[in-house]
Design an enzyme around this catalytic site. Structure first.
Site, short mmCIF file in Angstrom:
data_model
loop_
_atom_site.label_atom_id
_atom_site.label_comp_id
_atom_site.label_asym_id
_atom_site.label_seq_id
_atom_site.Cartn_x
_atom_site.Cartn_y
_atom_site.Cartn_z
N ASP A 112 -6.01 4.89 -1.28
CA ASP A 112 -5.42 4.20 -0.12
C ASP A 112 -4.51 5.12 0.68
O ASP A 112 -3.60 4.66 1.39
CB ASP A 112 -4.60 2.97 -0.59
N ILE A 172 3.12 3.45 -5.38
CA ILE A 172 3.20 2.69 -6.65
C ILE A 172 1.87 1.96 -6.86
O ILE A 172 1.36 1.89 -7.98
CB ILE A 172 4.37 1.68 -6.65
N HIS A 188 0.83 -1.21 0.00
CA HIS A 188 0.00 0.00 0.00
C HIS A 188 0.86 1.26 0.00
O HIS A 188 0.91 2.00 0.98
CB HIS A 188 -0.96 -0.01 1.19
N ASN A 189 1.51 1.49 -1.11
CA ASN A 189 2.35 2.67 -1.24
C ASN A 189 1.93 3.43 -2.51
O ASN A 189 0.94 3.06 -3.16
CB ASN A 189 3.82 2.26 -1.28
N ASP A 226 -8.68 -1.58 -8.31
CA ASP A 226 -8.02 -1.81 -7.03
C ASP A 226 -7.51 -3.24 -6.89
O ASP A 226 -6.49 -3.49 -6.26
CB ASP A 226 -9.00 -1.47 -5.90
N1 LIG Z 1 -2.80 -10.21 -5.17
C1 LIG Z 1 -3.48 -10.08 -4.03
N2 LIG Z 1 -3.53 -11.09 -3.15
C2 LIG Z 1 -4.22 -11.01 -2.00
N3 LIG Z 1 -4.89 -9.92 -1.65
C3 LIG Z 1 -4.88 -8.87 -2.47
C4 LIG Z 1 -4.17 -8.89 -3.70
N4 LIG Z 1 -4.35 -7.71 -4.30
C5 LIG Z 1 -5.12 -6.97 -3.49
N5 LIG Z 1 -5.44 -7.66 -2.39
C6 LIG Z 1 -6.28 -7.24 -1.27
O1 LIG Z 1 -7.43 -6.63 -1.80
C7 LIG Z 1 -7.55 -5.37 -1.22
C8 LIG Z 1 -8.21 -4.33 -2.06
O2 LIG Z 1 -8.19 -3.10 -1.35
P1 LIG Z 1 -6.80 -2.53 -0.80
O3 LIG Z 1 -5.96 -2.08 -1.94
O4 LIG Z 1 -7.03 -1.59 0.29
O5 LIG Z 1 -6.08 -3.84 -0.15
C9 LIG Z 1 -6.09 -4.95 -0.97
C10 LIG Z 1 -5.53 -6.21 -0.43
O6 LIG Z 1 -5.86 -6.39 0.91
ZN LIG Z 2 -5.91 -0.26 -2.98
#
Ligand SMILES: Nc1ncnc2c1ncn2[C@@H]1O[C@@H]2COP(=O)(O)O[C@H]2[C@H]1O
Ligand SMILES: [Zn+2]
Length: 805
Positions: A225, A187, A184-185, A332
């Site tokens: 985020d 990028i 969660h950065n 997302d």
């Molecule tokens: N490849 C992945 N594998 C497992 N969980 C993921 C993956 N990509 C996204 N997520 C989850 O899905 C969420 C979608 O919202 P967020 O980006 O806040 O946080 C993300 C992660 O917690």
């Molecule tokens: Zn996200």
């Protein structure tokens, strides 16, 4: 205007140096070159540079970095060179005073304009790689991409946006992301923004959108985020983070993200027209709130209904908004739909973040979330589950809506990537089976060795099992280390994971970085685990980014959103170590026999003292009345919180002992339940110690009789063995053993004493399973760790806990 040779050389040098000031934190400089009004109004003070000193050329880096403006004024004669460029570089020079080119010489070349443009050209294709943009833009992929997109859509000219303010906004948002989060950065934000851009380009959407909707969609993606602490909502609730209290345990992160976004918009002053700003803010809020993954079913069924009935009308504003919400949701979680190389990188990063959370939970003696437990799950397993139960249902519907090359490509990549991860799971299982067979042999040997000893000595019986499975020998090679992360070997045997240097564990591509971090986090954890028998507060501090979610600057900014114009203050709160609640203190005081690290840390803290401190803090928090802004929910909640605070914060809180205890104290409860008064001695006792050396209490005696029987039963039934990765299966204790085994279970997550979750069929079930331990904790009303939410909520109207992510 013509410049002399020296001036052009100097200007070239300074122009390059300016890239540094624009790198992080000085938002305006990059965009000043585009010539916003403010910049052009700058007073011309070109006189501070002269053309007569040769030595200045060699000294330029030093001048730029060390000499402040006043000194330079004294040093230099009036310059013959005047004009816009010099005007600009004088202003920038001020900022450069604090930077050292000698320390960051490489930064001179970090903004590779040509390469950036080249990557940006790909921003409309699905194979876009945000990591590459991050590299070529010198770590500034988010603002660089966003400015590009705002130009592409013509938003800057349409809304007459000030270029410098636009850049400033993007920089502020970028700074709002925690760069130390593996996933969660900024990028990730850039990746999601680019995905959103791809979706907005599709004719089913593009032809209907109004400029304000485009701008809101992009801004929502950019900031969706913001200030993510790298842990999920249940963790924030369990650790009583102030944000959980602020947002009433409901979509805590999403609420925070959108408010952070809006606060940046306000502070940047970008949207000066009130009407536009309000509209944009409202849309951003709704779009970001939709990214709460626990609400996926809700949005998906709504969307499905429209598709099934063919009633989706893009000329209808509400329908369009729903499509944008779904688009952002797809964006997302679109990383599994990217080409394998990119997707795999995201998978490693997101799992690394999960595992870090698991490590924190372990350190804090909280039940470890299933999804986050590096000892019991694996990256391929997480990925296959997430792809299947969360991503596929959503992207399938999205494809039903778009029905074009893009959505087909996404589904194709998703299927390919899923197959890849599944093949790793298969290999992993094969590896496990091999290991189990060989380790089962070892267990047999152990049992044979034990057979001559007194079987009633439960601790000794447990010892060999726990030793082999829970305290594995420190790995030597990378292969072993990775194995222990439950990642199939061949993932890392892939040429991309080839190691250049054994010691440095360098990989040929950046992707190993995340694995390295896993390794280092793990070894760090192991090291500390073994080093500290007693946890100290300092050691409990897992990560500053979580401990201090919301920096003072962000808090100040947020105040403008939460209580515009009011005196209400959101203060930076140290989350770790958890503060003691009144009730917790009471419970601790009422049990003087028990010691805890909290007691050791705060020996002089007494109930009243703490209550006052808390009251003071809360009074500060709720001080002053406020104008209602566009965030009505918070206004409403304030008075409720204030009321409930009055009700609940009393020095002699009558909270039940169970409510007041922390998970740590639950362990002590377990111990005291069996009255293991000399539990520590017992745990350490070895076979060599004579049995009668300890006088057992009746309860303990009973336990000592029951345990071996249960263990015998457990060991003889293969079904009851939990599958631990890469080590001997450890017995899952039946419920009778819960009290004692929870010691090991909670600490080491050997699936200890938990029910086996049922079969998974839906996204909700997968999410429920993924956060199983958290649910279990909630269902059992296990005590929350001390701090704000406990005190501020009226237990009678405890808000619904949303299991997030
Ligand atoms: N490849 C992945 N594998 C497992 N969980 C993921 C993956 N990509 C996204 N997520 C989850 O899905 C969420 C979608 O919202 P967020 O980006 O806040 O946080 C993300 C992660 O917690
Ligand atoms: Zn996200």
């Amino acid at each position: 205007m013509q410049q002399c040779g020296f001036c052009s050389m100097l200007s070239g040098l300074l122009r390059r140096a300016m890239c540094i000031s624009s790198r992080r934190g000085s938002s305006e400089s990059y965009y000043r070159e585009l010539g916003d009004q403010e910049t052009l109004n700058i007073e011309d003070r070109s006189s501070i540079l002269s053309d007569d000193s040769e030595e200045i050329i060699q000294e330029v880096p030093v001048l730029v970095t060390r000499v402040d403006v006043n000194e330079m004024r004294i040093m230099k004669k009036p310059s013959v060179c005047t004009g816009r460029f010099l005007t600009m570089h004088k202003r920038r020079k001020k900022r450069l005073v604090t930077r050292s080119l000698r320390l960051e010489a490489a930064l001179l070349d970090d903004l590779q304009y040509g390469q950036v443009q080249c990557i940006l050209k790909q921003s409309v294709t699905w194979k876009f790689n945000a990591f590459t943009l991050e590299n070529v833009s010198g770590g500034r992929c988010l603002p660089v991409l966003c400015v590009h997109l705002f130009h592409v859509y013509g938003l800057i000219s349409y809304f007459k946006l000030d270029a410098a303010k636009t850049w400033r906004l993007f920089t502020m948002i970028e700074e709002g992301y925690h760069s130390n989060n593996p996933y969660h950065n900024s990028i990730h934000a850039a990746d999601v923004t680019q995905a959103m851009h791809c979706f907005l380009q599709q004719k089913q959407i593009r032809n209907y959108l109004e400029p304000i909707e485009i701008m809101a969609s992009l801004l929502a993606a950019i900031a969706h985020d913001m200030d993510h602490p790298g842990v999920n909502q249940p963790f924030l609730i369990a650790t009583s983070n102030h944000l959980a209290a602020l947002y009433q345990n409901t979509s805590v992160l999403e609420n925070h993200h959108w408010r952070a976004a809006v606060s940046c918009i306000i502070e940047s002053g970008l949207l000066e027209v009130q009407e536009i700003r309000v509209k944009v803010e409202r849309q951003i809020s709704s779009l970001i709130l939709a990214t709460d993954i626990t609400r996926q079913q809700e949005f998906l069924s709504q969307f499905k209904t429209y598709l099934d009935n063919n009633t989706l009308d893009m000329r209808n504003r509400d329908h369009r908004h729903l499509v944008l919400q779904i688009a952002l949701k797809c964006a997302d979680i679109s990383n599994p739909c990217r080409p394998w190389e990119i997707s795999r990188k995201w998978s490693l990063k997101v799992c690394e973040e999960f595992f870090r959370q698991g490590d924190y939970e372990r350190k804090l003696n909280l039940p470890v979330t299933a999804l986050c437990d590096r000892h019991t799950t694996s990256i391929p397993k997480i990925q296959t589950g997430f792809f299947k139960y969360v991503v596929t249902p959503l992207i399938t519907e999205w494809h039903r809506f778009l029905q074009n090359d893009l959505s087909a490509q996404m589904l194709e990549n998703l299927a390919y990537n899923q197959t890849k991860w599944e093949s790793f799971v298969v290999q992993e299982i094969a590896e496990e089976t091999k290991t189990e067979i060989s380790e089962a042999d070892m267990v047999d040997d152990d049992l044979e060795t034990c057979s001559g000893t007194n079987i009633s000595d439960s601790q000794e019986f447990l010892m060999p099992l726990r030793r082999s499975s829970l305290n594995p020998v420190k790995p030597i090679g990378l292969k072993e280390q990775l194995r222990r992360f439950s990642v199939p070997l061949n993932v890392f045997q892939d040429t991309r994971f080839k190691i250049k240097e054994r010691s440095g564990i360098e990989s040929t591509v950046g992707s190993l970085h995340s694995i390295n971090s896993q390794v280092s986090v793990r070894s760090q954890i192991e090291h500390t685990d073994s080093a500290e028998k007693v946890l100290s507060t300092e050691k409990l501090l897992p990560d500053l980014s979580i401990a201090s979610i919301t920096t003072p600057m962000q808090a100040t900014r947020l105040n403008t959103v939460i209580k515009e114009g009011g005196t209400w203050k959101l203060v930076r709160q140290q989350t770790f170590p958890p503060l003691e609640t009144v009730a917790r203190t009471h419970a601790l005081l009422s049990r003087p026999m028990h010691t805890s690290n909290e007691e050791a840390i705060y020996p002089s803290r007494n109930t009243t003292e703490f209550a006052l401190t808390l009251e003071e803090r809360l009074n500060n928090l709720f001080k002053g009345t406020t104008d209602a802004t566009n965030v009505g929910t918070i206004d409403d909640s304030d008075s409720r919180l204030r009321e409930s605070f009055k009700l609940t914060v009393k020095p002699s809180s009558g909270a039940s002992r169970r409510d007041s205890a922390t998970v740590g104290s639950q362990l002590r409860d377990n111990l005291s339940a069996v009255q293991l008064s000399s539990s520590e001695q017992l745990l350490r006792r070895r076979k060599s110690m004579p049995n009668d050396a300890i006088a057992y209490s009746p309860k303990e005696k009973k336990m000592r009789e029951i345990i071996p029987q249960l263990l015998r039963r457990t060991l003889s039934s293969k079904d009851c063995w939990s599958r631990r990765r890469g080590s001997a299966p450890a017995p899952v204790a039946p419920s009778e053993l819960r009290g004692l085994t929870s010691l090991g279970a909670l600490r080491h997550s050997v699936n200890g004493g938990r029910r086996k979750p049922g079969a998974i069929g839906t996204c909700q079930q997968w999410l429920a399973k993924a956060t199983y331990s958290v649910q279990e904790r909630t269902m059992q009303h296990l005590p929350r760790r001390a701090s704000l939410p406990v005190e501020v909520y009226n237990t009678s109207e405890q808000p619904k806990t949303n299991e997030k992510k």
